[in-house]
Write a protein that holds these residues in place. Structure first.
Motif, PDB file in Angstrom:
ATOM      1  N   GLY A   1       9.994   2.676 -12.405  1.00 25.75           N
ATOM      2  CA  GLY A   1       9.579   4.072 -12.005  1.00 25.75           C
ATOM      3  C   GLY A   1      10.807   4.956 -11.794  1.00 25.75           C
ATOM      4  O   GLY A   1      11.893   4.481 -11.222  1.00 25.75           O
ATOM      5  N   ILE A   2      10.685   6.131 -12.540  1.00 22.58           N
ATOM      6  CA  ILE A   2      11.815   7.034 -12.336  1.00 22.58           C
ATOM      7  C   ILE A   2      11.372   8.345 -11.542  1.00 22.58           C
ATOM      8  O   ILE A   2      10.493   9.016 -11.757  1.00 22.58           O
ATOM      9  CB  ILE A   2      12.110   7.593 -13.894  1.00 22.58           C
ATOM     10  CG1 ILE A   2      12.627   6.411 -14.938  1.00 22.58           C
ATOM     11  CG2 ILE A   2      13.232   8.862 -14.066  1.00 22.58           C
ATOM     12  CD1 ILE A   2      11.731   6.233 -15.998  1.00 22.58           C
ATOM     13  N   ILE A   3      12.475   8.363 -10.719  1.00 25.35           N
ATOM     14  CA  ILE A   3      12.110   9.517  -9.569  1.00 25.35           C
ATOM     15  C   ILE A   3      13.282  10.339  -9.421  1.00 25.35           C
ATOM     16  O   ILE A   3      14.403  10.021  -9.750  1.00 25.35           O
ATOM     17  CB  ILE A   3      11.761   8.848  -8.133  1.00 25.35           C
ATOM     18  CG1 ILE A   3      13.021   8.088  -7.669  1.00 25.35           C
ATOM     19  CG2 ILE A   3      10.452   8.039  -8.100  1.00 25.35           C
ATOM     20  CD1 ILE A   3      12.804   7.391  -6.283  1.00 25.35           C
ATOM     21  N   GLY A   4      12.976  11.532  -8.823  1.00 24.12           N
ATOM     22  CA  GLY A   4      13.887  12.619  -8.450  1.00 24.12           C
ATOM     23  C   GLY A   4      13.348  13.888  -8.317  1.00 24.12           C
ATOM     24  O   GLY A   4      11.992  14.149  -8.713  1.00 24.12           O
ATOM     25  N   MET A   5      13.964  15.091  -8.035  1.00 25.93           N
ATOM     26  CA  MET A   5      13.552  16.334  -7.861  1.00 25.93           C
ATOM     27  C   MET A   5      12.815  16.947  -9.354  1.00 25.93           C
ATOM     28  O   MET A   5      13.351  16.305 -10.372  1.00 25.93           O
ATOM     29  CB  MET A   5      14.390  17.185  -7.321  1.00 25.93           C
ATOM     30  CG  MET A   5      14.601  16.668  -5.621  1.00 25.93           C
ATOM     31  SD  MET A   5      16.046  17.787  -5.004  1.00 25.93           S
ATOM     32  CE  MET A   5      15.087  19.407  -5.110  1.00 25.93           C
ATOM     33  N   SER A   6      12.299  17.903  -9.244  1.00 22.10           N
ATOM     34  CA  SER A   6      11.881  18.592 -10.308  1.00 22.10           C
ATOM     35  C   SER A   6      13.226  19.047 -11.014  1.00 22.10           C
ATOM     36  O   SER A   6      14.030  19.887 -10.265  1.00 22.10           O
ATOM     37  CB  SER A   6      10.799  20.002 -10.305  1.00 22.10           C
ATOM     38  OG  SER A   6       9.666  19.332  -9.746  1.00 22.10           O
ATOM     39  N   GLY A   7      13.424  19.086 -12.431  1.00 23.85           N
ATOM     40  CA  GLY A   7      14.552  19.573 -13.162  1.00 23.85           C
ATOM     41  C   GLY A   7      15.937  18.484 -12.956  1.00 23.85           C
ATOM     42  O   GLY A   7      16.706  18.928 -13.365  1.00 23.85           O
ATOM     43  N   ALA A   8      15.608  17.481 -12.355  1.00 24.55           N
ATOM     44  CA  ALA A   8      16.665  16.217 -12.157  1.00 24.55           C
ATOM     45  C   ALA A   8      16.925  15.853 -13.417  1.00 24.55           C
ATOM     46  O   ALA A   8      18.172  15.449 -13.615  1.00 24.55           O
ATOM     47  CB  ALA A   8      16.159  15.530 -11.295  1.00 24.55           C
ATOM     48  N   GLY A   9      16.175  15.707 -14.459  1.00 25.12           N
ATOM     49  CA  GLY A   9      16.424  15.196 -15.828  1.00 25.12           C
ATOM     50  C   GLY A   9      15.352  13.933 -15.930  1.00 25.12           C
ATOM     51  O   GLY A   9      15.755  13.112 -17.059  1.00 25.12           O
ATOM     52  N   LYS A  10      14.347  13.838 -15.237  1.00 25.13           N
ATOM     53  CA  LYS A  10      13.583  12.518 -15.491  1.00 25.13           C
ATOM     54  C   LYS A  10      12.722  12.817 -16.950  1.00 25.13           C
ATOM     55  O   LYS A  10      12.998  11.648 -17.423  1.00 25.13           O
ATOM     56  CB  LYS A  10      12.525  12.624 -14.225  1.00 25.13           C
ATOM     57  CG  LYS A  10      13.088  12.535 -12.778  1.00 25.13           C
ATOM     58  CD  LYS A  10      12.016  12.471 -11.994  1.00 25.13           C
ATOM     59  CE  LYS A  10      10.820  13.347 -11.790  1.00 25.13           C
ATOM     60  NZ  LYS A  10      11.383  14.772 -11.407  1.00 25.13           N
ATOM     61  N   SER A  11      11.994  13.821 -17.198  1.00 23.14           N
ATOM     62  CA  SER A  11      11.613  13.833 -18.396  1.00 23.14           C
ATOM     63  C   SER A  11      12.514  13.816 -19.524  1.00 23.14           C
ATOM     64  O   SER A  11      12.352  13.108 -20.773  1.00 23.14           O
ATOM     65  CB  SER A  11      10.658  15.234 -18.545  1.00 23.14           C
ATOM     66  OG  SER A  11       9.739  15.343 -17.815  1.00 23.14           O
ATOM     67  N   THR A  12      13.868  14.352 -19.179  1.00 26.30           N
ATOM     68  CA  THR A  12      14.844  14.457 -20.394  1.00 26.30           C
ATOM     69  C   THR A  12      15.152  12.914 -20.680  1.00 26.30           C
ATOM     70  O   THR A  12      15.196  12.510 -21.931  1.00 26.30           O
ATOM     71  CB  THR A  12      16.072  15.083 -20.051  1.00 26.30           C
ATOM     72  OG1 THR A  12      15.600  16.577 -19.893  1.00 26.30           O
ATOM     73  CG2 THR A  12      17.210  14.972 -20.907  1.00 26.30           C
ATOM     74  N   PHE A  13      15.253  12.065 -19.649  1.00 29.82           N
ATOM     75  CA  PHE A  13      15.466  10.664 -19.679  1.00 29.82           C
ATOM     76  C   PHE A  13      14.664   9.951 -20.604  1.00 29.82           C
ATOM     77  O   PHE A  13      14.952   9.162 -21.462  1.00 29.82           O
ATOM     78  CB  PHE A  13      15.670  10.031 -18.020  1.00 29.82           C
ATOM     79  CG  PHE A  13      15.956   8.523 -18.358  1.00 29.82           C
ATOM     80  CD1 PHE A  13      17.251   8.074 -18.299  1.00 29.82           C
ATOM     81  CD2 PHE A  13      15.045   7.709 -18.113  1.00 29.82           C
ATOM     82  CE1 PHE A  13      17.473   6.869 -18.209  1.00 29.82           C
ATOM     83  CE2 PHE A  13      15.163   6.322 -17.877  1.00 29.82           C
ATOM     84  CZ  PHE A  13      16.713   5.747 -17.980  1.00 29.82           C
TER      85      PHE A  13
END
Length: 248
Positions: free
Chosen positions: A32-44
């Motif tokens: 599970g990849i978590i973090g704030m919006s714009g943190a880079g999750k989708s990029t990752f």
């Protein structure tokens, strides 16, 4: 295995999507990849199937450095990486089974694609995928007659039909109500448990990430600030992941 070695991604406008990522993801993991919006999750997530190209470092999947892939080699590689989006990306006015079989088009001859001819084996493959996500009874229903949760399950079945070794999911339950979100996450967990497929989910709901994933990667300002088992996630760690201050 998926291996990030000093991977960074800088967009043309200068925004740093990822900064010096170093980690390995073993076959069969549920992450599970978590973090704030714009943190880079989708990029990752999207660097793994080259929807986003990295600008620095080395990213390998099953020993293949994917930045070097081009043309047919890149297309063959992407067939092994399933991708599920928040928006489903289904064709609304055709049946569920035809949506699922659409994932087989890249493996078909041109004349079969033009005529829309699917083989008996194609149909069996699609029906088995629908059965995996408890949607077999909807196989011949038009897709626009389904609920959002049912459409996401069809999207998952379509991806399963291409027989990927890795499943990437970018906010797959963000648009669903809590009950339906749990049902879809149950599907991902069952697929991971029964088929041994690697699953990486970028997920907004922390509680779902902690309930279903076995490993959590926390990203803040493009950097990994936590990488470990669910059991190691404390409130202090969550506060750090969701801090508005940039990572050091």
């Amino acid at each position: 295995m998926i291996k990030f070695e000093h991977v960074s991604k800088t967009y043309p406008n200068g925004v740093k999507g990822l900064q010096d990522i170093n980690l390995e993801i073993e076959d069969g993991e549920f992450v599970g990849i978590i973090g704030m919006s714009g943190a880079g999750k989708s990029t990752f997530i999207r660097t793994i199937n080259r929807l986003n190209n990295i600008t620095e470092g080395k990213l390998t999947v099953d020993g293949v450095e994917i930045s070097n892939l081009k043309g047919k080699a890149l297309r063959r590689f992407r067939r092994k990486i399933g991708m599920i989006f928040q928006s489903y990306n289904l064709v609304p006015r055709i049946t569920v089974i035809r949506n699922v079989m659409s994932s087989l088009v890249p493996d078909m001859s041109l004349w079969r694609v033009i005529l829309g001819l699917f083989s008996k084996d194609d149909k069996i493959r699609a029906l088995k995928a629908l059965d995996r996500v408890s949607m077999l009874d909807k196989a011949f229903v038009r897709t626009d007659q389904l609920s959002g949760g049912q459409q996401q399950r069809v999207s998952l079945a379509r991806t399963l039909a291409q027989n990927p070794s890795v499943l990437l999911a970018d906010e797959p339950v963000a648009a669903l109500d809590p009950v339906t979100a749990h049902e879809v996450m149950d599907d991902f967990k069952r697929i991971n448990d029964e088929l041994g497929q690697t699953v990486l989910i970028n997920i907004h709901h922390v509680d779902l990430a902690l309930d279903y994933a076995k490993r959590i990667i926390g990203i803040r300002a493009g950097r990994v600030v936590y990488d470990g088992p669910v059991s190691g996630v404390t409130q202090e760690i969550l506060d750090n992941i969701y801090s508005k201050n940039e990572a050091e």
